[in-house]
Design an enzyme around this catalytic site. Structure first.
Site, mmCIF file in Angstrom:
data_model
loop_
_atom_site.group_PDB
_atom_site.id
_atom_site.type_symbol
_atom_site.label_atom_id
_atom_site.label_comp_id
_atom_site.label_asym_id
_atom_site.label_seq_id
_atom_site.Cartn_x
_atom_site.Cartn_y
_atom_site.Cartn_z
ATOM 1 N N LYS A 32 0.848 -1.197 0.000
ATOM 2 C CA LYS A 32 0.000 0.000 0.000
ATOM 3 C C LYS A 32 0.880 1.241 0.000
ATOM 4 C CE LYS A 32 -2.288 1.954 3.597
ATOM 5 N NZ LYS A 32 -2.396 3.425 3.576
ATOM 6 N N ASP A 59 -3.418 4.390 -2.082
ATOM 7 C CA ASP A 59 -4.389 4.881 -1.096
ATOM 8 C C ASP A 59 -4.355 6.410 -1.040
ATOM 9 O OD1 ASP A 59 -6.038 5.114 1.145
ATOM 10 O OD2 ASP A 59 -4.472 4.558 2.560
ATOM 11 N N LYS A 61 -7.313 8.350 -1.530
ATOM 12 C CA LYS A 61 -8.622 8.822 -1.006
ATOM 13 C C LYS A 61 -9.115 10.095 -1.689
ATOM 14 C CE LYS A 61 -7.886 6.952 3.662
ATOM 15 N NZ LYS A 61 -6.462 6.610 3.700
ATOM 16 N N ASP A 64 -13.488 15.153 -4.615
ATOM 17 C CA ASP A 64 -13.579 16.476 -5.265
ATOM 18 C C ASP A 64 -14.811 16.449 -6.155
ATOM 19 O OD1 ASP A 64 -12.924 19.031 -6.471
ATOM 20 O OD2 ASP A 64 -10.824 18.632 -6.008
ATOM 21 N N THR A 119 -11.987 5.748 10.192
ATOM 22 C CA THR A 119 -12.055 5.132 11.527
ATOM 23 C C THR A 119 -11.668 6.138 12.626
ATOM 24 O OG1 THR A 119 -9.894 4.181 11.021
ATOM 25 C CG2 THR A 119 -11.783 2.717 10.892
ATOM 26 N N ARG A 211 2.532 -0.809 10.869
ATOM 27 C CA ARG A 211 3.586 -0.885 11.881
ATOM 28 C C ARG A 211 3.858 -2.269 12.460
ATOM 29 N NH1 ARG A 211 0.923 4.168 14.622
ATOM 30 N NH2 ARG A 211 -0.791 3.124 13.543
#
Ligand code: C5P
Length: 232
Positions: A32, A59, A61, A64, A119, A211
């Protein structure tokens, strides 16, 4: 479409990213690339990682007006990534325009998935900041249904929502779920987490893991552990 572990390469530059991927030697994890790396290293990092044989979830996102998102997707389609995303909050019309832009002249296109509610947004922020007074899981399912109506392939969601998204939108509608941690690992800033094994149980199609792999002492072993728990 097989299940897979997507490694979130949240590094600030190409050198660190490629040095990290070098550790995997023969293996080619699904990668990603998020805003930090894309804005820091530019589109060429996508081409370099693709040339090494990795699948890529870009990624970025997008959110517009429909015409702008369509034009941006026309650029992204030529980067030959495997998955792109946008915010479902941009409306069904914006998502339809995005799909049009992403589709190549030969009819092929990367998969397109939608962020429903981030989230990091909780019920209080939904009501106070956004003036949306419905329960957050109702909002998430409504946005997921909008994404399906627009013809998208799935959504990014919490693993805690994956089962319900499949119930509401169908089994083939993809759930790509971050917020994954090992049972004995650090949670960090993620609030509602699941282990790879739990994410498998609730039916996540792809887990996005950052991570727990990138900051591990032995990232390759951590990746193999994710694969074993989620797929094996
Ligand atoms: O390091 P960690 O495993 O928490 O990384 C999760 C990745 O998934 C990060 O790149 C983060 O930006 C992304 N993500 C997330 N929650 C979302 C959407 C994306 O954690 N709702």
């Amino acid at each position: 479409m097989g299940k897979d572990v997507i490694v979130a390469c949240d590094f600030p530059n190409a050198e660190q990213t490629l040095a990290f991927l070098d550790k995997f030697q023969g293996r080619k994890p699904f990668v990603k690339i998020g805003m930090e790396l894309f804005y820091g290293a530019g589109p060429d990092i996508v081409r370099q990682i693709k040339a090494r044989g990795h699948k890529i979830f870009l990624d970025l996102k997008l959110h517009d007006i429909p015409n702008t998102v369509k034009k941006a997707m026309m650029v992204l389609r030529d980067l030959d990534v495997d998955i792109c995303n946008l915010h479902a909050a941009g409306t069904i019309r914006m998502m339809e325009a995005a799909l049009e832009g992403l589709t190549r002249p030969d009819g092929s296109r990367p998969m397109l998935i939608a962020v429903t509610q981030l989230t990091s947004t909780d019920q209080e922020a939904l009501e106070k900041d956004l003036l949306i007074e419905r329960p957050i899981d109702e909002v998430v399912m409504h946005y997921a249904l909008n994404a399906r109506k627009a013809g998208l392939d799935g959504v990014v969601c919490s693993p805690l929502e994956a089962g319900k998204v499949h119930d509401v939108c169908g089994k083939d509608f993809l759930t790509v779920t971050p917020g994954v941690r090992f049972a004995d690992g650090d949670v960090g800033d993620q609030k509602r987490v699941m282990t790879p094994a739990e994410a498998k149980k609730v039916g996540s199609d792809y887990i996005v893991v950052g991570r727990p792999i990138t900051a591990a002492e032995d990232p390759v072993a951590a990746y193999e552990r994710c694969i074993a728990e989620f797929i094996g």
